[in-house]
Design a protein around this motif. Structure first.
Motif, PDB file in Angstrom:
ATOM      1  N   ARG A  43      12.338   5.105 -20.881  1.00  0.00           N
ATOM      2  CA  ARG A  43      12.149   4.694 -19.489  1.00  0.00           C
ATOM      3  C   ARG A  43      13.316   5.172 -18.626  1.00  0.00           C
ATOM      4  NH1 ARG A  43      11.059  -1.341 -17.068  1.00  0.00           N
ATOM      5  NH2 ARG A  43      10.917  -0.631 -14.930  1.00  0.00           N
ATOM      6  N   ILE A  44      14.537   4.982 -19.116  1.00  0.00           N
ATOM      7  CA  ILE A  44      15.707   5.441 -18.355  1.00  0.00           C
ATOM      8  C   ILE A  44      15.692   6.959 -18.244  1.00  0.00           C
ATOM      9  CG2 ILE A  44      18.224   5.550 -18.280  1.00  0.00           C
ATOM     10  CD1 ILE A  44      18.306   2.847 -19.674  1.00  0.00           C
ATOM     11  N   HIS A  45      15.331   7.649 -19.325  1.00  0.00           N
ATOM     12  CA  HIS A  45      15.289   9.111 -19.293  1.00  0.00           C
ATOM     13  C   HIS A  45      14.307   9.603 -18.228  1.00  0.00           C
ATOM     14  CE1 HIS A  45      14.350  13.238 -20.555  1.00  0.00           C
ATOM     15  NE2 HIS A  45      15.623  13.251 -20.913  1.00  0.00           N
ATOM     16  N   LYS A  46      13.158   8.979 -18.157  1.00  0.00           N
ATOM     17  CA  LYS A  46      12.147   9.353 -17.156  1.00  0.00           C
ATOM     18  C   LYS A  46      12.708   9.183 -15.750  1.00  0.00           C
ATOM     19  CE  LYS A  46       7.815   9.663 -15.385  1.00  0.00           C
ATOM     20  NZ  LYS A  46       7.906  10.537 -14.244  1.00  0.00           N
ATOM     21  N   GLN A  47      13.365   8.063 -15.501  1.00  0.00           N
ATOM     22  CA  GLN A  47      13.917   7.823 -14.169  1.00  0.00           C
ATOM     23  C   GLN A  47      15.006   8.846 -13.826  1.00  0.00           C
ATOM     24  OE1 GLN A  47      12.354   5.577 -12.282  1.00  0.00           O
ATOM     25  NE2 GLN A  47      11.118   5.174 -14.092  1.00  0.00           N
ATOM     26  N   LEU A  48      15.934   9.069 -14.749  1.00  0.00           N
ATOM     27  CA  LEU A  48      16.999  10.046 -14.507  1.00  0.00           C
ATOM     28  C   LEU A  48      16.438  11.443 -14.290  1.00  0.00           C
ATOM     29  CD1 LEU A  48      19.722   8.949 -17.104  1.00  0.00           C
ATOM     30  CD2 LEU A  48      19.747   8.598 -14.617  1.00  0.00           C
ATOM     31  N   SER A  49      15.464  11.818 -15.100  1.00  0.00           N
ATOM     32  CA  SER A  49      14.843  13.139 -14.970  1.00  0.00           C
ATOM     33  C   SER A  49      14.143  13.290 -13.626  1.00  0.00           C
ATOM     34  CB  SER A  49      13.846  13.381 -16.101  1.00  0.00           C
ATOM     35  OG  SER A  49      14.511  13.415 -17.333  1.00  0.00           O
ATOM     36  N   LEU A  68      24.196  15.898 -14.537  1.00  0.00           N
ATOM     37  CA  LEU A  68      24.003  15.443 -15.921  1.00  0.00           C
ATOM     38  C   LEU A  68      23.310  16.506 -16.770  1.00  0.00           C
ATOM     39  CD1 LEU A  68      22.758  11.767 -15.426  1.00  0.00           C
ATOM     40  CD2 LEU A  68      25.026  12.506 -16.192  1.00  0.00           C
ATOM     41  N   SER A  69      23.910  16.811 -17.905  1.00  0.00           N
ATOM     42  CA  SER A  69      23.251  17.691 -18.870  1.00  0.00           C
ATOM     43  C   SER A  69      22.276  16.860 -19.700  1.00  0.00           C
ATOM     44  CB  SER A  69      24.293  18.339 -19.786  1.00  0.00           C
ATOM     45  OG  SER A  69      24.849  17.352 -20.652  1.00  0.00           O
ATOM     46  N   ASP A  70      21.462  17.531 -20.485  1.00  0.00           N
ATOM     47  CA  ASP A  70      20.552  16.818 -21.380  1.00  0.00           C
ATOM     48  C   ASP A  70      21.345  15.949 -22.356  1.00  0.00           C
ATOM     49  OD1 ASP A  70      17.810  16.338 -22.334  1.00  0.00           O
ATOM     50  OD2 ASP A  70      18.559  17.299 -24.166  1.00  0.00           O
ATOM     51  N   ASP A  72      24.326  14.647 -21.828  1.00  0.00           N
ATOM     52  CA  ASP A  72      24.850  13.518 -21.054  1.00  0.00           C
ATOM     53  C   ASP A  72      23.800  12.417 -20.948  1.00  0.00           C
ATOM     54  OD1 ASP A  72      27.244  14.875 -20.553  1.00  0.00           O
ATOM     55  OD2 ASP A  72      26.624  15.543 -18.550  1.00  0.00           O
ATOM     56  N   MET A  73      22.572  12.810 -20.643  1.00  0.00           N
ATOM     57  CA  MET A  73      21.500  11.815 -20.531  1.00  0.00           C
ATOM     58  C   MET A  73      21.276  11.103 -21.861  1.00  0.00           C
ATOM     59  SD  MET A  73      18.439  13.021 -18.103  1.00  0.00           S
ATOM     60  CE  MET A  73      18.707  14.244 -16.850  1.00  0.00           C
ATOM     61  N   ARG A  74      21.248  11.861 -22.952  1.00  0.00           N
ATOM     62  CA  ARG A  74      21.059  11.233 -24.270  1.00  0.00           C
ATOM     63  C   ARG A  74      22.181  10.258 -24.573  1.00  0.00           C
ATOM     64  NH1 ARG A  74      19.232  16.643 -26.728  1.00  0.00           N
ATOM     65  NH2 ARG A  74      21.467  16.889 -26.829  1.00  0.00           N
ATOM     66  N   ASP A  75      23.411  10.604 -24.194  1.00  0.00           N
ATOM     67  CA  ASP A  75      24.546   9.717 -24.439  1.00  0.00           C
ATOM     68  C   ASP A  75      24.448   8.444 -23.594  1.00  0.00           C
ATOM     69  OD1 ASP A  75      25.538  11.587 -26.238  1.00  0.00           O
ATOM     70  OD2 ASP A  75      26.890  12.487 -24.777  1.00  0.00           O
ATOM     71  N   LEU A  76      24.076   8.583 -22.335  1.00  0.00           N
ATOM     72  CA  LEU A  76      23.877   7.404 -21.492  1.00  0.00           C
ATOM     73  C   LEU A  76      22.771   6.516 -22.045  1.00  0.00           C
ATOM     74  CD1 LEU A  76      24.158   8.849 -17.878  1.00  0.00           C
ATOM     75  CD2 LEU A  76      25.518   6.977 -18.823  1.00  0.00           C
ATOM     76  N   LEU A  77      21.682   7.139 -22.478  1.00  0.00           N
ATOM     77  CA  LEU A  77      20.558   6.383 -23.051  1.00  0.00           C
ATOM     78  C   LEU A  77      21.000   5.626 -24.296  1.00  0.00           C
ATOM     79  CD1 LEU A  77      17.811   9.138 -22.782  1.00  0.00           C
ATOM     80  CD2 LEU A  77      18.217   7.246 -21.209  1.00  0.00           C
TER      81      LEU A  77
END
Length: 94
Positions: A43-49, A68-70, A72-77
């Motif tokens: 859900r967070i990934h969808k919003q960030l994307s 944000l790189s991919d 970076d997003m995975r790390d935040l998630l």
């Protein structure tokens, strides 16, 4: 938890520093913004994307997601999924 997950969570902690003003120090907002602690990573990934691709507009989120790189997003998630989901703080509480 394997070492790679720990590293990802650790990187996520650092990346999340830019999110604390609105989403709280541990992902629980004291403002009128979404709580991120314990959220579903997809859900967070969808919003960030969506913010990053400008499918969803926000003057506040756009500059934060643009760089944000991919990874970076995975790390935040990983970080926000790792945090326990608790009762949100009440407005005006310290």
């Amino acid at each position: 938890m394997i070492a790679a997950e720990n590293i990802s969570i650790g990187r996520g902690v650092t990346l999340a520093l830019r999110c604390t003003m609105c989403h709280g120090a541990r992902g629980m907002s004291k403002a009128n913004t979404p709580n991120l602690a314990g959220q579903n990573p997809e859900r967070i990934h969808k919003q960030l994307s969506d913010f990053q691709a400008r499918h969803r507009g926000s003057e506040i989120m756009a500059p934060h997601t643009r760089s944000l790189s991919d990874q970076d997003m995975r790390d935040l998630l990983a970080y926000y999924a790792y945090l326990p989901r608790t009762t949100p703080p009440t407005l005006g509480s310290n």
